[in-house]
Structures are given as C-alpha cells and as structure tokens.
Design a protein around this motif. Structure first.
Motif, PDB file in Angstrom:
ATOM      1  N   LYS A  68     -22.570   8.910  13.927  1.00 23.68           N
ATOM      2  CA  LYS A  68     -22.886   9.222  15.314  1.00 23.68           C
ATOM      3  C   LYS A  68     -22.713   8.025  16.235  1.00 23.68           C
ATOM      4  O   LYS A  68     -22.454   8.185  17.427  1.00 23.68           O
ATOM      5  N   PHE A  69     -22.860   6.824  15.705  1.00 25.97           N
ATOM      6  CA  PHE A  69     -22.902   5.636  16.546  1.00 25.97           C
ATOM      7  C   PHE A  69     -21.787   4.639  16.262  1.00 25.97           C
ATOM      8  O   PHE A  69     -21.905   3.470  16.597  1.00 25.97           O
ATOM      9  N   ALA A  70     -20.707   5.090  15.644  1.00 22.67           N
ATOM     10  CA  ALA A  70     -19.624   4.180  15.274  1.00 22.67           C
ATOM     11  C   ALA A  70     -19.044   3.465  16.482  1.00 22.67           C
ATOM     12  O   ALA A  70     -18.775   2.262  16.428  1.00 22.67           O
ATOM     13  N   THR A  71     -18.872   4.165  17.581  1.00 21.09           N
ATOM     14  CA  THR A  71     -18.303   3.546  18.782  1.00 21.09           C
ATOM     15  C   THR A  71     -19.205   2.430  19.287  1.00 21.09           C
ATOM     16  O   THR A  71     -18.723   1.350  19.636  1.00 21.09           O
ATOM     17  N   GLN A  72     -20.502   2.667  19.289  1.00 21.81           N
ATOM     18  CA  GLN A  72     -21.434   1.647  19.750  1.00 21.81           C
ATOM     19  C   GLN A  72     -21.456   0.458  18.792  1.00 21.81           C
ATOM     20  O   GLN A  72     -21.535  -0.689  19.219  1.00 21.81           O
ATOM     21  N   LEU A  73     -21.366   0.714  17.498  1.00 23.85           N
ATOM     22  CA  LEU A  73     -21.327  -0.375  16.520  1.00 23.85           C
ATOM     23  C   LEU A  73     -20.053  -1.201  16.682  1.00 23.85           C
ATOM     24  O   LEU A  73     -20.085  -2.427  16.590  1.00 23.85           O
ATOM     25  N   ARG A  74     -18.927  -0.531  16.934  1.00 27.36           N
ATOM     26  CA  ARG A  74     -17.675  -1.266  17.137  1.00 27.36           C
ATOM     27  C   ARG A  74     -17.763  -2.141  18.376  1.00 27.36           C
ATOM     28  O   ARG A  74     -17.265  -3.265  18.391  1.00 27.36           O
ATOM     29  N   LYS A  75     -18.398  -1.629  19.422  1.00 28.29           N
ATOM     30  CA  LYS A  75     -18.579  -2.412  20.647  1.00 28.29           C
ATOM     31  C   LYS A  75     -19.482  -3.623  20.369  1.00 28.29           C
ATOM     32  O   LYS A  75     -19.196  -4.731  20.805  1.00 28.29           O
ATOM     33  N   LEU A  76     -20.527  -3.409  19.602  1.00 24.49           N
ATOM     34  CA  LEU A  76     -21.456  -4.482  19.254  1.00 24.49           C
ATOM     35  C   LEU A  76     -20.758  -5.550  18.407  1.00 24.49           C
ATOM     36  O   LEU A  76     -21.066  -6.734  18.521  1.00 24.49           O
ATOM     37  N   ALA A  77     -19.788  -5.156  17.585  1.00 18.70           N
ATOM     38  CA  ALA A  77     -19.057  -6.109  16.743  1.00 18.70           C
ATOM     39  C   ALA A  77     -18.246  -7.098  17.567  1.00 18.70           C
ATOM     40  O   ALA A  77     -17.892  -8.174  17.079  1.00 18.70           O
ATOM     41  N   GLY A  78     -17.957  -6.764  18.820  1.00 20.36           N
ATOM     42  CA  GLY A  78     -17.227  -7.670  19.702  1.00 20.36           C
ATOM     43  C   GLY A  78     -18.106  -8.255  20.788  1.00 20.36           C
ATOM     44  O   GLY A  78     -17.600  -8.826  21.749  1.00 20.36           O
ATOM     45  N   GLY A  79     -19.421  -8.142  20.630  1.00 18.88           N
ATOM     46  CA  GLY A  79     -20.365  -8.595  21.653  1.00 18.88           C
ATOM     47  C   GLY A  79     -20.551 -10.101  21.689  1.00 18.88           C
ATOM     48  O   GLY A  79     -19.877 -10.861  20.987  1.00 18.88           O
ATOM     49  N   LYS A  80     -21.503 -10.530  22.511  1.00 21.36           N
ATOM     50  CA  LYS A  80     -21.746 -11.961  22.722  1.00 21.36           C
ATOM     51  C   LYS A  80     -22.619 -12.583  21.643  1.00 21.36           C
ATOM     52  O   LYS A  80     -22.434 -13.734  21.282  1.00 21.36           O
ATOM     53  N   SER A  81     -23.586 -11.847  21.138  1.00 23.09           N
ATOM     54  CA  SER A  81     -24.537 -12.404  20.185  1.00 23.09           C
ATOM     55  C   SER A  81     -23.941 -12.472  18.776  1.00 23.09           C
ATOM     56  O   SER A  81     -23.545 -11.442  18.215  1.00 23.09           O
ATOM     57  N   LYS A  99     -11.839   4.349   9.457  1.00 22.67           N
ATOM     58  CA  LYS A  99     -11.775   4.254  10.916  1.00 22.67           C
ATOM     59  C   LYS A  99     -12.264   2.896  11.422  1.00 22.67           C
ATOM     60  O   LYS A  99     -11.985   2.521  12.545  1.00 22.67           O
ATOM     61  N   ASN A 100     -12.973   2.170  10.588  1.00 20.63           N
ATOM     62  CA  ASN A 100     -13.511   0.874  10.988  1.00 20.63           C
ATOM     63  C   ASN A 100     -12.584  -0.288  10.651  1.00 20.63           C
ATOM     64  O   ASN A 100     -12.890  -1.429  10.970  1.00 20.63           O
ATOM     65  N   VAL A 101     -11.476  -0.016  10.005  1.00 13.56           N
ATOM     66  CA  VAL A 101     -10.576  -1.088   9.553  1.00 13.56           C
ATOM     67  C   VAL A 101     -10.065  -1.922  10.718  1.00 13.56           C
ATOM     68  O   VAL A 101     -10.062  -3.153  10.652  1.00 13.56           O
ATOM     69  N   ALA A 102      -9.641  -1.295  11.812  1.00 18.45           N
ATOM     70  CA  ALA A 102      -9.108  -2.063  12.949  1.00 18.45           C
ATOM     71  C   ALA A 102     -10.166  -3.012  13.504  1.00 18.45           C
ATOM     72  O   ALA A 102      -9.863  -4.163  13.835  1.00 18.45           O
ATOM     73  N   THR A 103     -11.411  -2.558  13.579  1.00 21.39           N
ATOM     74  CA  THR A 103     -12.493  -3.420  14.073  1.00 21.39           C
ATOM     75  C   THR A 103     -12.756  -4.555  13.095  1.00 21.39           C
ATOM     76  O   THR A 103     -12.992  -5.695  13.502  1.00 21.39           O
ATOM     77  N   LEU A 104     -12.713  -4.269  11.798  1.00 19.66           N
ATOM     78  CA  LEU A 104     -12.929  -5.321  10.801  1.00 19.66           C
ATOM     79  C   LEU A 104     -11.793  -6.344  10.826  1.00 19.66           C
ATOM     80  O   LEU A 104     -12.033  -7.542  10.655  1.00 19.66           O
ATOM     81  N   ILE A 105     -10.571  -5.877  11.054  1.00 19.40           N
ATOM     82  CA  ILE A 105      -9.454  -6.821  11.178  1.00 19.40           C
ATOM     83  C   ILE A 105      -9.676  -7.714  12.393  1.00 19.40           C
ATOM     84  O   ILE A 105      -9.470  -8.928  12.333  1.00 19.40           O
ATOM     85  N   TYR A 106     -10.115  -7.129  13.490  1.00 18.58           N
ATOM     86  CA  TYR A 106     -10.429  -7.922  14.687  1.00 18.58           C
ATOM     87  C   TYR A 106     -11.545  -8.922  14.389  1.00 18.58           C
ATOM     88  O   TYR A 106     -11.482 -10.082  14.800  1.00 18.58           O
ATOM     89  N   ALA A 107     -12.558  -8.498  13.633  1.00 17.28           N
ATOM     90  CA  ALA A 107     -13.695  -9.367  13.314  1.00 17.28           C
ATOM     91  C   ALA A 107     -13.278 -10.561  12.450  1.00 17.28           C
ATOM     92  O   ALA A 107     -13.962 -11.584  12.435  1.00 17.28           O
ATOM     93  N   MET A 108     -12.155 -10.449  11.764  1.00 19.23           N
ATOM     94  CA  MET A 108     -11.676 -11.588  10.967  1.00 19.23           C
ATOM     95  C   MET A 108     -11.268 -12.760  11.852  1.00 19.23           C
ATOM     96  O   MET A 108     -11.163 -13.889  11.375  1.00 19.23           O
ATOM     97  N   THR A 109     -11.053 -12.521  13.142  1.00 20.56           N
ATOM     98  CA  THR A 109     -10.704 -13.598  14.074  1.00 20.56           C
ATOM     99  C   THR A 109     -11.937 -14.262  14.667  1.00 20.56           C
ATOM    100  O   THR A 109     -11.801 -15.207  15.438  1.00 20.56           O
TER     101      THR A 109
END
Length: 161
Positions: free
Chosen positions: A63-76, A94-104
């Motif tokens: 239900k909250f994947a979009t919000q979690l993905r947004k939080l993964a790119g947040g300030k904190s 569906k989370n792979v693209a966000t995890l790839i981004y998080a590797m940076t």
C-alpha cells in the motif's frame, strides 16, 4: 544489549528469542511521522521501520511502496536507510530501480543495503561482485550491470540515475 533497539518496549520475547514488536499503530501513522523529521516520535518510527520482518515489509510495501520509494531519496540518512531496508526486504521487483538509485547514496551503509537487497531480489548471492567500500568507478560499473540486468527483465524500466 548488542543488536537491541534503544527502546526495549519495541521488542517482544517469543520462544526465547528477542523479536521486533509489530507496528505500534497503523502503517499510515508510521509513515506520516517519517514525513515529519521534527516529530518527537521520528527516531522511534525510523527504528520500527528498520526492524520490520520481511513479511511485515511485504505488507507495508503493498500500500505504501510509493511513499517508501520517496523516503529512500529523502534528506534524512536514517530515514533513507530504513526505507531502503524495507524495500529490499519486501523482495519486490518493482523496487529494483529505487534500490539501484540507492546504490549511489553517499552513505556507505545505504549503498551496501541496496546492493544486498538487489542480490536478494535477483537471487544472485554475489551480485556483480561489488566490495563493501568500492572505488567510485567500480560502483558505477556495477550500477550499469544492475541496470542491464533489470532491463533484460523489464525492458520498459525507467531509472532515476
């Protein structure tokens, strides 16, 4: 006390093992607190999010994947780490693209968590061989390999980086 949360009211003992307590309130409230870094319950919410079991993470991510993905790119950094842990634990492609981004991410713990999540989701235990403290060129090379792997599965995938 090694491995236990700061607040022991966030744990329970089951069958002689210390396990994280289920979410104290609705997931909506937990994620609302994470959107407000100055909230008095912010640190506890991050701890609770970071300690979700894979089954709890799977429930939350639906239900909250979009919000979690947004939080993964947040300030904190703490919130980013907790979000990346939750997305990685969900096991959802569906989370792979966000995890790839998080590797940076400049925080090494976040990049390692994303890498380990990708290894788990892809069922490639060694991934593409990225060390815990890689040189930037090595990291970029591995990110490109993860992108190529994901594009082979999802040709229409879009990346944030």
């Amino acid at each position: 006390g090694k491995g236990l949360p700061k607040h022991t009211d966030l744990v329970a003992v089951r069958d002689g093992k210390v396990v994280p307590r289920a979410l104290a309130g609705p997931a909506e409230q937990l994620l609302e607190v994470l959107d407000r870094p100055h909230d008095e319950n912010y640190d506890e919410a991050i701890e609770m999010l970071g300690e979700l079991s894979p089954s709890q993470a799977a429930l939350l991510k639906g239900k909250f994947a979009t919000q979690l993905r947004k939080l993964a790119g947040g300030k904190s950094p703490e919130a980013r780490l907790a979000a990346v842990r939750t997305l990685a634990a969900s096991g959802d492609l569906k989370n792979v693209a966000t995890l790839i981004y998080a590797m940076t991410d400049p925080e090494p713990a976040i990049a390692r968590t994303a890498r380990d999540g990708l290894r788990r989701i892809s069922r490639r235990p060694s991934g593409f061989g990225l060390a815990d403290d890689p040189a930037e060129a090595d990291r970029q090379m591995v990110i490109e390999k993860w992108k190529a792997w994901y594009l082979a599965i999802r040709p229409d995938a879009e990346f944030e980086n």
